[in-house]
Each structure stands twice: as structure tokens, then as C-alpha cells.
Scaffold this active site. Structure first.
Site, PDB file in Angstrom:
ATOM      1  CB  VAL A   1     -79.174-102.852  -2.591  1.00 43.00           C
ATOM      2  CG1 VAL A   1     -79.886-101.536  -2.286  1.00 43.00           C
ATOM      3  CG2 VAL A   1     -79.984-104.027  -2.062  1.00 43.00           C
TER       4      VAL A   1
ATOM      5  CB  ALA B   1     -74.317-100.189  -5.753  1.00 45.00           C
ATOM      6  CE  LYS B   2     -70.291-103.362   0.426  1.00 46.06           C
ATOM      7  NZ  LYS B   2     -69.142-102.448   0.470  1.00 46.06           N
ATOM      8  N   GLY B   3     -73.583-105.506  -3.026  1.00 39.84           N
ATOM      9  CA  GLY B   3     -74.152-106.774  -3.448  1.00 39.84           C
ATOM     10  C   GLY B   3     -73.391-107.925  -2.849  1.00 39.84           C
TER      11      GLY B   3
ATOM     12  CG  ASP C   1     -67.381-105.658   0.984  1.00 40.61           C
ATOM     13  OD1 ASP C   1     -67.705-106.354   1.970  1.00 40.61           O
ATOM     14  OD2 ASP C   1     -67.348-104.418   1.038  1.00 40.61           O
TER      15      ASP C   1
END
Length: 421
Positions: A63, A108-110, A149
Site C-alpha cells: 500500500v 508505504a507498507k507491504g 519489518d
């Protein structure tokens, strides 16, 4: 906007925090959806061959919240419960975090919905490379830069970088951050989040006139961030009386040998078996008396059910979203005077040093660890002072102060650029 696509308790929490700060900032209703909802959400299938010869398919996500200030930036987590709402919430928080720190990024992150502990090393490499391969059309060193992460690490970032570089035909160091130093990473990146947490705890102690020597701390989540934070606290004279991971929680008022705990985890992979005489219910650990409580694990661990029972003086949010809005309200109204270092400030050390790594990769000029740490502390000090000044000036919580600074910066940038970015 129909928000049903972004569902789940974590996104609901991020949305409620945004509503609260938007009310404080008096943001008009027609501005709010554009500030809150992500610009882009990607879902991909990641098939790999398992070691037993079977084919398994894992769901991957990414995202990108906004591209107004520059490329998006954010971690990639491998977790069995990962879903799009959680990823979106983490991307939103990353936007406010980067803006608060003055970094030229959107959030952002995923990640992939998988238990990384259930994968062999070969399977982990196969899944990491497949995920990056699927993301290539949507990422780039000036579009979206990944980082590690929960459930990923330096090695995964090296596989990401290699996969992207093979596609491009040349080494692209700056496509990810959090890489091994010998593969284009930066000194101090692995320790950056934990170091930053403890530096801000030190600033909070100064603000509250608490002496570190003889103070006590509980660290919930003894992973990379929590373990580094615990070790740095010990260096300052703080006694670590509680530690936990996903297998066990320990509490002993006399304190623990943090270096021995780290050695045990390095050898066995988990905290269980280190000090079973001191085992305690993980929920009870959060409510033990201490000067500093550090939730450094996952979201939503401090809730309406336990917020009134906290017995800390400083709540240092090393994890993303550890405190629910309902718990925030209880803490603010309880009269216990708990000093909250909100997550978008407290754990910003990782993305700040990731920014340094990105800049060094683009310029092909690298700094030593002392310079990295000095620059990190300078950025954190500036952000801490801004948050405290605004909280005191407007009589708002530290969380709303931090969020307001971040949201205001993104809002101003969007207004100046127009509708499209």
C-alpha cells in the site's frame, strides 16, 4: 468514499486517530478522505515450490499512501495474519511519521501473509524474490523504497535488492534500505529504531526530572527493536525488570541480564527457557510497576481493558499502533500523568536512518556509524521539541500533537501541488 475495502481493527484505529486530529485541526470534511485513504493498493499472488515438492501460493500486499512529498517509504513484514487493512494503516502512520521527522517521503507498507518461522531458508529466499518480482512494476528508488519489518531482516532486503537489480541489469542499492553493510547498507541501521527509542526516553526523563540510574523498565517484545532498546537502557543505568516475546513473558523486580537474554535468543531463536522461574502472564506484564513501559511488539496491546491498570511513568511506543484510541482516552483522563511518546515519534529512528541509507546509496558516499547516530539524534531532538511545544501550547496530548504536525505538513503539500499527487 466507501471505506469497506480497508477494514479490520488496525485500520479502524488509524482512521479514528485521524478523525480526532482532524477535528482538532478543523479540517473540512471534503479534505479528509484525500488525506486519509491510500493512493494505491496492490495485491499479488506469490507461488513458490516448497521443499517437499508441493506448490504453495501466498498472498502479498503493498500500500502506497501518498506520493506528494517524494517516493513512498515503508517496511515489508511477513506475518501469518497480515491483511490489507493492517497494511494500509501502517502506510498511513508511516506518512505522518515521515512528515513529522521532515523526511521527503510518503508512507508505504507491504508484506506477505505467511509464518516466516514455518519456512526453510530456501523457501524464504524463494518467497522473498517472488514477492519483489511481483512488485517491480510498482516500486523504484524514486517511487517506493522498501525496508525490513516484522518477520523480515537484512538478508531479505539483500534478496529484494538482488532480484530488482537483476531485472534492471545493474546494481540498484537504493531500491531497499536495511541491507547488510557489505551490500550497500549503512552502519547503524539495524540498531537505529531501538537506539532512537532510548534516546527519546532519555529526553522524556529529562523533561520529567527522572534519573536513569536506578529507574526500571519493562520491554514487551524482545525482537530486534526491543532487545536493542533494552541493551541501551542498561547502558544508561536503567534496570530492565520485564521482558517478553511471542513464547514467554518474564518479570523480576531485581532485573535481568539483558546481554545474557540476547545470547539465549541468538542461540535458541526464542526467549523461552531463559528465566522460567520469573514467568508471568503476558497481559499481566504490561501492568507491573515500572518507570518506563516499552511495547515493542504488535498493534493493539494497550486497550480499554488494561489501560487503567498501567503503572508506568513513561509509555514509549516502540511498536506501531500499540495503544488503541479508547485506551488513549483512559490514559488522558486517568490522572496518572503517564507521559506518552507516541509511535510516530518514538520508533522513527528506523525510517530516519533508512533515509540516510537511501541518500548514501543515491550519492555513493557513505558515512561512519558515529556520524549516522549523531544525525539521527539531531532529527529526533528536533521532532521531540516540536511535539512537546505544540502539546503544551494547545493543551493536547502528545499523540495529537505529533499527528497534527505530520498531517499539517502533508495537507499543506497537497494544497500547494493541486489535486493529482
Amino acid at each position: 468514499m466507501n471505506s469497506a475495502f480497508y477494514s479490520g481493527p488496525v485500520f479502524a484505529m488509524a482512521r479514528q486517530q485521524f478523525v480526532d486530529v482532524s477535528d482538532y485541526l478543523e479540517i473540512q470534511p471534503d479534505e479528509r478522505d484525500r488525506l486519509l485513504y491510500p493512493k494505491r493498493a496492490i495485491a499479488v499472488s506469490c507461488p513458490i515450490h516448497r521443499d517437499n515438492g508441493e506448490t504453495a501460493v501466498f498472498q502479498g500486499f503493498r500500500v502506497q499512501h501518498h506520493l506528494t512529498l517524494g517516493p513512498t517509504k515503508g517496511g515489508t513484514r511477513f506475518s501469518p495474519t497480515l491483511e490489507i487493512g493492517e497494511v494500509a494503516a501502517l502506510a498511513v502512520w508511516m506518512s505522518w511519521k515521515c512528515a513529522l521527522a521532515g523526511l521527503p517521503y510518503g508512507g508505504a507498507k507491504g508484506g506477505v501473509a505467511v509464518d516466516p518461522f514455518a519456512l526453510s531458508r530456501r523457501e524464504m529466499e524463494a518467497l522473498s524474490r517472488r514477492y519483489m518480482q511481483e512488485m517491480i512494476p510498482f516500486v523504484g528508488s524514486h517511487i517506493d523504497v522498501m525496508a525490513p519489518d516484522m518477520g523480515t531482516n537484512e538478508q531479505v532486503m539483500a534478496w529484494f535488492m538482488d532480484t530488482y537489480s537483476m531485472y534492471k541489469g545493474s546494481t540498484v542499492n537504493e531500491i531497499v534500505t536495511g541491507k547488510p553493510v557489505f551490500a550497500g547498507g549503512t552502519a547503524g541501521r539495524r540498531e537505529a529504531t531501538g537506539r532512537g527509542v532510548v534516546h527519546l526516553i532519555g529526553r522524556a526523563m529529562e523533561h520529567l526530572r527522572i534519573e536513569p540510574a536506578g529507574a526500571t523498565a519493562i520491554v514487551q517484545g524482545f525482537g530486534n527493536v526491543g532487545a536493542v532498546a533494552a541493551a541501551c537502557l542498561v547502558e544508561r543505568g536503567v534496570r530492565v525488570t520485564g521482558i517478553s516475546d511471542h513464547t514467554i513473558a518474564y518479570f523480576d523486580p531485581k532485573g535481568f541480564d539483558v546481554a545474557a537474554a540476547q545470547a539465549h535468543v541468538a542461540e535458541t531463536g526464542v526467549l523461552r527457557g531463559f528465566a522460567d522461574y520469573a514467568a508471568i502472564d503476558p497481559q499481566q506484564l504490561l501492568c507491573q510497576r515500572c518507570d518506563v513501559l516499552i511495547p515493542a511488539a504488535v498493534e493493539c496491546v494497550i486497550t480499554e481493558d488494561n489501560a487503567a491498570r498501567l503503572e508506568c511513568r513513561i509509555l514509549a511506543e516502540a511498536a506501531n499502533g500499540p495503544t488503541t484510541p479508547g485506551a488513549d482516552k483512559i490514559i488522558a483522563e486517568s490522572g496518572t500523568d503517564i507521559f506518552v511518546i507516541p509511535d510516530i515519534l518514538c520508533n522513527a529512528g528506523g525510517v530516519i536512518v533508512s533515509y540516510f541509507e537511501w541518500v548514501q546509496g543515491l550519492q555513493r558516499v557513505f558515512w561512519d556509524e558515529a556520524e549516522v547516530v549523531e544525525r539521527l539524534y539531531r532529527v529526533l531532538d528536533r521532532s521531540f521539541e516540536q511535539v512537546i511545544r505544540r502539546a503544551e501550547r494547545d493543551c493536547v496530548t502528545n499523540r495529537n500533537s505529533a499527528l497534527a504536525i505530520g498531517v499539517d505538513k502533508v495537507r499543506a503539500a497537497k494544497a500547494s501541488r493541486g489535486l493529482f499527487p
